[in-house]
Design an enzyme around this catalytic site. Structure first.
Site, mmCIF file in Angstrom:
data_model
loop_
_atom_site.group_PDB
_atom_site.id
_atom_site.type_symbol
_atom_site.label_atom_id
_atom_site.label_comp_id
_atom_site.label_asym_id
_atom_site.label_seq_id
_atom_site.Cartn_x
_atom_site.Cartn_y
_atom_site.Cartn_z
ATOM 1 N N CYS A 254 32.514 -20.557 -28.143
ATOM 2 C CA CYS A 254 33.698 -20.414 -27.582
ATOM 3 C C CYS A 254 34.109 -18.907 -28.512
ATOM 4 C CB CYS A 254 34.987 -21.604 -27.846
ATOM 5 S SG CYS A 254 36.299 -21.426 -27.637
ATOM 6 N N TRP B 31 42.225 -10.397 -26.848
ATOM 7 C CA TRP B 31 42.532 -12.038 -26.819
ATOM 8 C C TRP B 31 43.432 -12.023 -25.797
ATOM 9 C CZ3 TRP B 31 47.426 -13.953 -27.516
ATOM 10 C CH2 TRP B 31 47.453 -15.237 -27.827
ATOM 11 N N ASP C 258 40.781 -28.946 -32.980
ATOM 12 C CA ASP C 258 40.968 -28.649 -34.261
ATOM 13 C C ASP C 258 41.693 -29.887 -35.781
ATOM 14 O OD1 ASP C 258 40.813 -27.093 -37.051
ATOM 15 O OD2 ASP C 258 40.934 -25.113 -36.113
ATOM 16 N N ASP D 237 0.851 -1.387 -0.250
ATOM 17 C CA ASP D 237 -0.124 0.259 -0.035
ATOM 18 C C ASP D 237 0.650 1.214 -0.188
ATOM 19 O OD1 ASP D 237 1.184 -0.199 2.690
ATOM 20 O OD2 ASP D 237 -0.848 0.111 3.341
ATOM 21 N N LYS E 251 32.385 -27.833 -29.750
ATOM 22 C CA LYS E 251 32.922 -27.069 -29.230
ATOM 23 C C LYS E 251 33.345 -26.217 -30.001
ATOM 24 C CE LYS E 251 37.280 -24.849 -27.438
ATOM 25 N NZ LYS E 251 37.367 -24.463 -26.125
ATOM 26 N N ASP F 213 33.502 -22.555 -32.331
ATOM 27 C CA ASP F 213 34.944 -21.777 -31.801
ATOM 28 C C ASP F 213 33.867 -20.194 -32.970
ATOM 29 O OD1 ASP F 213 36.491 -20.432 -31.113
ATOM 30 O OD2 ASP F 213 37.668 -22.056 -31.517
ATOM 31 N N ASP G 169 41.694 -17.671 -24.121
ATOM 32 C CA ASP G 169 43.150 -18.747 -24.991
ATOM 33 C C ASP G 169 43.652 -19.031 -23.189
ATOM 34 O OD1 ASP G 169 41.221 -19.511 -26.597
ATOM 35 O OD2 ASP G 169 41.902 -18.267 -27.885
ATOM 36 N N ASN H 81 36.438 -17.107 -34.656
ATOM 37 C CA ASN H 81 38.101 -17.014 -34.275
ATOM 38 C C ASN H 81 38.290 -15.448 -35.743
ATOM 39 O OD1 ASN H 81 39.431 -18.480 -32.335
ATOM 40 N ND2 ASN H 81 38.925 -19.864 -33.827
#
Length: 745
Positions: free
Chosen positions: A533, A205, A374, A74, A483, A485, A555, A487
């Site tokens: 990522c 980075w 990779d 109130d 994963k 990525d 990284d 880049n």
């Protein structure tokens, strides 16, 4: 077979107890936290410990009235009245703290929406039209009657944390084209004051997640990314504190985060009336979005909350909100499995035999997920070629991935792969067939980054190619994890297939299609988890987190640097999604050497992973790793899903760092303490725990390190919080981990 071994009934039950009613279905209308007072024309949201209110003034303008600690039902909050005119330069209405402002009339505050029409008009006056409350959500419709443009404001609220989500839908009901020059999701208005300070996150980075603080003074601060993606230069998160005595556990804090993975902007300004306004949405730089009659555009969601218990509680509220409302598995996210990634061991020189040997070794250490990084596809022998060709390299894997996957599964681990589906190398079959599929301006250079170009995911054919390639990969192989990525940044963001006046839609459509791909992949392959990522932490936001299960913060895996990186990350995002790896020593980033103990303890503060070349480890190092992995599994639910307390800050290269996680059910606490560099025979500070039950009793045990000789084996929560514990950290790069288990009577 339980491949990942991550189903833990006790952890799930504990999380459910912590979440309580916040995981129940949306409340029915009588119990909704959203109310409308028709007499006062005031909307009010009461949730958690927060009240948020806005009203309609005499001119139909939607005006923020209050945002702060929860008020009594109130307590008066209205009526909505615009600030008085100070002079002819500041007319009535020019500084009204509007919920969503169009650029028009005498407005001088930053508008949420700026447009221009085909007939040359650029004036937009948004006035209240109607509202609707449905399943605990609020929609408020604003309209410019003359221009026939409608904006539908959406409000969602989390009853447990008080965090509100706001977004807007812009609709063109006119008979002419309207071009959107600036589009925000929402603006958040704070009470007038002159003692505000802003916290935000910056980085680059290998050096992400620096916590910055600056005083808010008359003028503006812009946090943004113009990179096409979230970026790591700034993160789309903010916290604004009031007064000079705020800290981790005390002080008024308004905080928020934008759920968008493209170019974004958060604009913070303080006007001549000391009003602070935070406006967030699409980045207006190089932005233009044309709406034909009948078309519309939806903005991202801008989430925000409030606490008067300091920046530490603001983080804990965000963590809880992310776990229960944002993540794909919310409200009960899965625990992150202990992961091994083969990149550091093999780089691009992957092959079936070596990967199987790594998998055998990883399984013996207690790893639960094995990931091939990779180099497994196309002509991928370096970063110069192969991106875009998502087919298994038969020279490296003569029989495909199945023998390796079967081996990994037979060892009791789940299997994952690295992908970067939004990119293409000019030296690839895909680019040779479709050179027009990348972002480009006709007749201009195509700037490469890491020898690759950005696919124009805004194109329907490119979107379909990426989805079909990944869908085929997952159909043909029993994969549990990707994963994902990303880049490089954008350059030459052209879309030549569209008319020139529509090409800048690429900033929006690209991200919409990215989300669409992930959403459809998750629907078709519900057992597959995804990590976001981007060369580290360059794509972490509430938008991408809604479609991924974990993120890669950096990284940089140096365990000392990671203390600062992980600390900064925790201001905005939960440890449950933060992956942290044990890698080789000396570390590849800065050549710093550190013990395996220090590396494991630094990484155990989030989702534990191993990225070192484990084939080079000695039997003693294998035994150390097995011991830490076993210990981590016993505290994992507390670390990932518990309440985080930052006890000693490692920011600004401070010599100390300490964090504490308290289990959702309060039955366990885990303390990590680190000494980067000892100085002048100074003793390590006494650690005072937080968040324990003062009356309960806790038994301590060491994972690593030592406590003072007179430390009691069992003591009350009050003792551990007020008397504290002394740890004998000495020298350089020393660490300790202590578990406090509740003793039942």
């Amino acid at each position: 077979m339980n491949r990942a071994k991550t189903t833990m009934a006790a952890a799930v039950l504990a999380l459910g107890a912590w979440l309580g009613s916040s995981v129940s279905a949306a409340p029915s209308r009588p119990d909704t936290p959203i109310h409308y007072d028709a007499a006062q024309r005031i909307f009010r949201i009461d949730a958690g410990k927060v009240t948020y209110a806005f009203g309609v003034d005499h001119d139909g303008v939607l005006q923020t009235l209050y945002w702060g600690s929860r008020l009594a039902p109130d307590d008066p909050l209205g009526p909505a009245t615009p600030p008085a005119s100070r002079s002819s330069f500041d007319a009535i209405g020019s500084n009204t703290p509007q919920e969503y402002a169009g650029w028009g009339g005498p407005i001088t505050v930053m508008p949420d929406l700026k447009v221009h029409f085909a007939d040359g008009n650029r004036d937009l006056l948004l006035r209240y039209d109607s509202y609707k409350i449905n399943n605990g959500n609020l929609q408020v419709t604003l309209r410019d009657l003359h221009a026939d443009v409608t904006v539908v404001l959406n409000y969602t609220v989390d009853p447990a944390t008080g965090i509100i989500g706001r977004s807007a839908r812009i609709e063109n009901h006119a008979k002419q084209t309207v071009t959107l020059d600036r589009v925000a999701a929402a603006s958040w208005n704070l009470p007038p004051a002159t003692d505000y300070s802003l916290r935000y996150l910056t980085g680059t980075w290998a050096s992400e997640w620096h916590v910055r603080t600056r005083a808010l003074t008359p003028g503006a601060t812009d946090l943004e990314s113009r990179r096409g993606s979230t970026g790591d230069e700034n993160n789309p998160w903010f916290a604004i504190e009031r007064g000079g005595d705020w800290n981790e556990s005390h002080g008024h804090v308004w905080f928020g985060a934008l759920a968008w993975s493209g170019s974004w902007s958060i604009h913070i300004d303080q006007d001549i009336l000391s009003q602070v306004r935070v406006t967030g949405g699409f980045n207006p730089f190089d932005f233009s979005y044309r709406l034909e009659p009948g078309q519309s555009l939806d903005t991202p969601v801008f989430y925000a909350g409030y606490t008067d218990d300091g920046i530490g509680e603001a983080s804990r509220l965000m963590h809880r909100f992310e776990l229960t409302r944002i993540l794909p598995a919310a409200p009960k996210p899965k625990l992150r499995p202990v992961l091994y990634n083969s990149w550091e061991a093999t780089e691009f020189k992957v092959n079936d035999q070596d990967q199987q040997r790594l998998a055998e070794k990883a399984a013996k250490l207690g790893v639960e997920r094995f990931v091939v990084d990779d180099g497994w596809f196309g002509a991928r022998n370096s970063d110069h070629a192969g991106l875009g060709d998502w087919v298994v390299n038969r020279e490296k894997f003569p029989n495909g991935l199945k023998p390796l996957i079967d081996k990994v599964h037979g060892l009791g681990m789940s299997f994952g792969l690295w992908v970067e589906p939004e990119m293409v190398n000019p030296d690839s079959d895909l680019y040779r067939q479709h050179p027009d599929w990348v972002l480009n301006f006709t007749g201009r250079q195509r700037s490469e980054g890491r020898h690759q170009l950005v696919l124009n995911l805004a194109r329907d054919d490119v979107r379909d190619y990426v989805f079909n390639a990944l869908d085929k990969l997952l159909k043909e192989n029993d994969i549990q994890f990707l994963k994902w990525d990303y880049n490089r940044n954008w350059s030459e963001p052209g879309w030549p297939q569209l008319a020139p006046e529509d090409q800048q839609k690429v900033y929006v459509t690209y991200v919409q299609h990215l989300y669409d791909i992930m959403r459809r992949l998750r629907a078709r392959h519900p057992g597959v988890e995804i990590e976001s990522c981007s060369g580290g932490g360059a794509r972490v936001d509430l938008g991408i987190m809604g479609l991924t299960d974990e993120v890669w913060p950096s990284d940089n895996t140096d365990p000392s640097d990671r203390l600062s990186i992980q600390d900064g990350f925790s201001y905005a995002y939960a440890p449950a999604v933060m992956m942290s790896w044990v890698t080789g020593s000396p570390n590849w980033v800065n050549k710093r050497s550190s013990s395996l103990d220090f590396r494991f303890l630094s990484s155990m503060q989030g989702g534990l992973g191993i990225g070192a070349n484990i084939m080079e480890w000695t039997p003693a190092e294998d035994a150390t790793a097995r011991s830490y992995i076993e210990a981590y599994k016993g505290i994992r639910a507390t670390v990932q899903l518990g309440r985080l307390y930052r006890l000693l800050s490692p920011q600004e290269r401070a010599p100390y760092s300490a964090t504490e996680s308290v289990a959702a059910d309060g039955n366990q606490a885990v303390l990590f303490a680190f000494l980067r560099q000892g100085q002048e025979a100074q003793a390590y500070p006494t650690i005072h725990l937080q968040g324990l039950d003062s009356a309960a009793r806790y038994r301590y045990r060491l994972i690593h390190g030592k406590a003072a000789a007179d430390t009691p084996a069992v003591a009350s929560g009050a003792y551990w919080m007020h008397h504290g514990i002394d740890l004998g950290l000495r020298g350089d790069l020393d660490a300790a981990a202590v578990v406090f288990d509740r003793v039942r009577p």
